[in-house]
Structures are given as structure tokens and as C-alpha cells.
Design an enzyme around this catalytic site. Sequence first.
Site, short mmCIF file in Angstrom:
data_model
loop_
_atom_site.label_atom_id
_atom_site.label_comp_id
_atom_site.label_asym_id
_atom_site.label_seq_id
_atom_site.Cartn_x
_atom_site.Cartn_y
_atom_site.Cartn_z
N TYR A 12 25.42 26.13 40.92
CA TYR A 12 26.83 25.32 42.15
C TYR A 12 26.32 26.44 43.08
O TYR A 12 25.96 25.61 44.29
CB TYR A 12 27.51 25.62 40.59
CG TYR A 12 28.58 24.37 42.54
CD1 TYR A 12 28.68 23.81 43.06
CD2 TYR A 12 29.77 25.32 42.15
CE1 TYR A 12 29.71 22.39 43.88
CE2 TYR A 12 30.70 24.70 42.82
CZ TYR A 12 31.29 23.72 43.87
OH TYR A 12 31.41 23.50 45.12
N ILE A 13 26.99 27.72 43.33
CA ILE A 13 26.58 28.22 44.23
C ILE A 13 25.74 28.48 44.98
O ILE A 13 25.41 28.69 46.33
CB ILE A 13 28.04 29.42 44.87
CG1 ILE A 13 29.41 28.54 44.67
CG2 ILE A 13 28.41 29.75 45.75
CD1 ILE A 13 30.58 29.72 43.58
N LEU A 34 17.34 28.67 34.30
CA LEU A 34 18.19 27.23 34.09
C LEU A 34 18.60 26.84 32.67
O LEU A 34 18.60 26.26 32.59
CB LEU A 34 16.44 26.61 33.65
CG LEU A 34 15.57 26.71 35.19
CD1 LEU A 34 14.16 25.56 35.19
CD2 LEU A 34 16.37 25.72 36.83
N GLY A 37 21.87 26.51 35.56
CA GLY A 37 21.08 25.69 36.36
C GLY A 37 20.16 24.45 36.13
O GLY A 37 19.78 24.41 35.38
N ASN A 93 25.03 39.50 29.92
CA ASN A 93 23.81 39.01 31.02
C ASN A 93 24.50 39.50 32.71
O ASN A 93 24.00 39.72 33.59
CB ASN A 93 24.31 37.39 31.06
CG ASN A 93 23.40 37.25 32.38
OD1 ASN A 93 22.80 37.34 32.33
ND2 ASN A 93 23.83 35.39 32.40
N THR A 118 34.36 37.91 42.53
CA THR A 118 35.50 37.00 42.22
C THR A 118 36.52 37.20 42.61
O THR A 118 37.40 38.45 41.89
CB THR A 118 35.31 36.40 40.76
OG1 THR A 118 36.05 35.35 40.10
CG2 THR A 118 34.73 37.70 39.73
N TYR A 142 35.73 38.17 31.94
CA TYR A 142 34.65 37.28 33.61
C TYR A 142 35.16 38.45 34.56
O TYR A 142 33.79 39.06 35.18
CB TYR A 142 34.90 36.24 33.46
CG TYR A 142 34.48 35.92 35.28
CD1 TYR A 142 33.19 35.45 34.94
CD2 TYR A 142 34.92 35.17 36.16
CE1 TYR A 142 32.96 35.64 35.90
CE2 TYR A 142 34.77 34.41 37.14
CZ TYR A 142 33.34 34.49 37.51
OH TYR A 142 33.16 34.51 38.25
N ARG A 283 45.88 27.86 29.56
CA ARG A 283 44.28 28.95 28.96
C ARG A 283 44.52 30.51 28.84
O ARG A 283 45.07 31.43 29.83
CB ARG A 283 43.52 28.67 30.22
CG ARG A 283 41.89 28.16 29.55
CD ARG A 283 40.95 27.83 30.89
NE ARG A 283 41.08 28.13 32.07
CZ ARG A 283 40.10 28.31 32.79
NH1 ARG A 283 40.02 26.84 32.86
NH2 ARG A 283 40.59 28.48 34.35
N1 UDP Z 1 43.15 23.33 35.61
C1 UDP Z 1 43.15 22.61 34.03
N2 UDP Z 1 42.48 21.94 33.94
C2 UDP Z 1 41.33 21.74 33.67
C3 UDP Z 1 40.71 23.06 34.89
C4 UDP Z 1 41.10 23.59 34.95
O1 UDP Z 1 44.63 22.73 34.65
O2 UDP Z 1 40.83 21.51 32.68
C5 UDP Z 1 43.62 24.79 35.69
C6 UDP Z 1 42.87 26.22 35.10
O3 UDP Z 1 44.35 26.41 34.24
C7 UDP Z 1 42.94 26.70 36.31
C8 UDP Z 1 43.00 25.67 37.49
O4 UDP Z 1 43.29 24.51 37.01
O5 UDP Z 1 44.68 27.24 36.95
C9 UDP Z 1 41.46 26.14 38.32
O6 UDP Z 1 40.55 25.99 37.37
P1 UDP Z 1 39.06 26.30 37.06
O7 UDP Z 1 38.37 26.33 35.58
O8 UDP Z 1 38.83 25.36 38.32
O9 UDP Z 1 38.37 27.53 38.30
P2 UDP Z 1 39.08 29.06 37.64
O10 UDP Z 1 40.35 29.34 38.86
O11 UDP Z 1 39.45 29.57 36.37
O12 UDP Z 1 38.16 29.72 38.45
#
Ligand code: UDP
Length: 330
Positions: A12-13, A34, A37, A93, A118, A142, A283
Amino acid sequence: MKTVLVPGGAGYIGSHTVYALVESGAEVVVIDNLETGYEKAIHPKARFYRGDIRDCAFLDSVFSHESIDAVIHFAANSLVGESMTDPLKYYDNNVGGTRCLLRSMVRHNINIVVFSSTAAVYGEPENIPILESDRTAPANAYGETKLAMERMFGWTELAHGIRYVSLRYFNACGAHECGEIGEAHKPETHLIPIVLQAAGGKRENVSVYGSDYDTRDGTCVRDYVHVMDLAEAHVLAVDHLLKGGKSDIFNLGNGVGFTVSEVIKTAENVTGRPIPVAVAPRRAGDPAQLVASSQKARDVLGWNPRTPSLKAIVGTAWHWHRSHPNGYQD
Ligand code: UDP
């Protein structure tokens, strides 16, 4: 004219950065396995070698065939949730792949690299907005592997003189205005594409991961930044190093935080469609708030995001999703 090698240039980026490099007049060589990607995402003017950065013989052959001035390294796994259930995949990886890449760069006397890091290296932040000098304490595997990669660059510079810029992205989103490339993951886990899939009728609802965080509406706060603004920062970072600039670390974000609920409301506004939500458990590995100070990137690299508005960012993503509801399968 400079030639830039882009491992992960089909992601993506990475693919958006390849477009920005080509538009800036650079020659571009992409390598990608791939796995996540898409070949269709690679700019037609870039030369493409399919292979894995953990394959040192493959890397050596690309460096022998091409006359590379700088590397922009994107090839990595990048899902917070997956990194918590399969951390060793991330060490293998992300850390192992970067070790091979640096080993091959040393062998071929390539001494400039820009690297995707990140906001996840910070973990639960000490301050908002976050400065590059703030504490790093990753809350997920990560982020831990990306921090290990940053440190590997630091030690490699001391031993071998490879200068690096590490770009700590906050939440990348949006798509190139040409409509040919955009965000497509399999499976999709990122908020904005998921929200737009719900708007487009491709999924029933959006699971909101946690509504009891200590934030203004209880949902997580993130700093959303347009992918082409990130891409531009890579072009600037390569130029910084080619001009003799020193190794450095930069945050890339817009400095404004939006909650998950605010993102969903913005997407309803942009698409004109209702987006049903269902509150789900938190999450694992998600900090409550991540908002960047990117003053340093502005001051040192001259970075100036062209699309800072969340509404405009979601608009470019919606343009891509509407024309490619099945991603690169369309
Ligand atoms: N998020 C959510 N529902 C989803 C996907 C993400 O509530 O289906 C929330 C997630 O908990 C985070 C924010 O959206 O707070 C951004 O998540 P994303 O996975 O897009 O990016 P990250 O912050 O993990 O890089």
C-alpha cells in the site's frame, strides 16, 4: 538521475511512494514477494523483480544487475492484531528480512536507506502530541520488531557507515488521485477501508474495538495521514540523505486526533450512506491515543502535507473503493 530500490513497492504505502518517485523523475526498481502486495499496484515505469528479502542470493543478484543509489525499505508485515497471535512471523520477516537487506547493502556499498517505521514503537504515549524523543515502549509485537529494525540501522551505521532515515507513520489512509492504486489488504483489518466497505454494502457493519477508552467518546484516537503525503516524505528523505544529511528519525502525522466514531461519522458524511456499527471488545495491543508532532519533519525535511483534512482523505479513499470494490481484482 537517481535510481531507488524499493523492497515492498507492491504494497500500500510502497506502491504510492513508487508513484511519487516516478513523478519526481527518479528511476525505480521494485522488489516484492507479492505475499501481501499486488503486481497491478506497481507503477508501469518501475522495473520489477519478484523475490523475498530474506533470500540473500536474490538480493545480491538485484544489486549486481542494477546501479542503485538509495533504498526505501517497506518490505514487512504490518498488522498489529496478527503480530500478537504470531509474533515469530514478525521477527522472521521484519527483523530477519532487514538483516539480509542490510547485509546485502554492505556487500554492494549502498549507503543510503529510508525505512518505514511506525507510531506503534511508542506504545502507550507519555505525551500528546508525541515527539520523536519520547519514550519508546511498544505495546505490540509489530511495534517491537520495527523498533528492533530502527536499532539495527543505528548499529549498522556505526559499523559500516550506512546512513538512514526512519519514518514513523501514524495512520496511513487515502489513495492516489489517478484512481489506479489504493488500499487493499487480504483480509482487510484497517479502519477506513472497513468503514468504506460497510458504506458500499460489502460488509454488514463495522466492529468498533472498544468504547470504554479514556477518550472523548470512549473510542480510540488516531492521527490519520494521507498516503501521498507519506510518499512525498520518502522522496524528501532520500534527497536529504543524498545531499549528505545525517541519519534521523521523523514522525509523520497531521497532529490532529480523531476517534473511531468520528471517522465513521466523517465517512457517512463523505459517502452520504449510513454505516451500521457494533461495539466489540478492545483489540489486543491498541493504545488509547496516538497523535504525532511532525514539526521535526517539517523543519528538517521541509515536509508539508497537501491533504491534511480527514474529510478530503476519506474522499480519496472512497473514490478508490467505489471504482475498485474488490481491490485489485477489479
Ligand atoms: N478499529 C476498529 N474497527 C476495525 C478496525 C480498526 O475499531 O474494524 C480501530 C482500531 O482499534 C484502532 C483504529 O481503528 O483504534 C485504527 O486501526 P487500524 O487497524 O486502521 O490502524 P492501526 O492503528 O492498528 O495502525
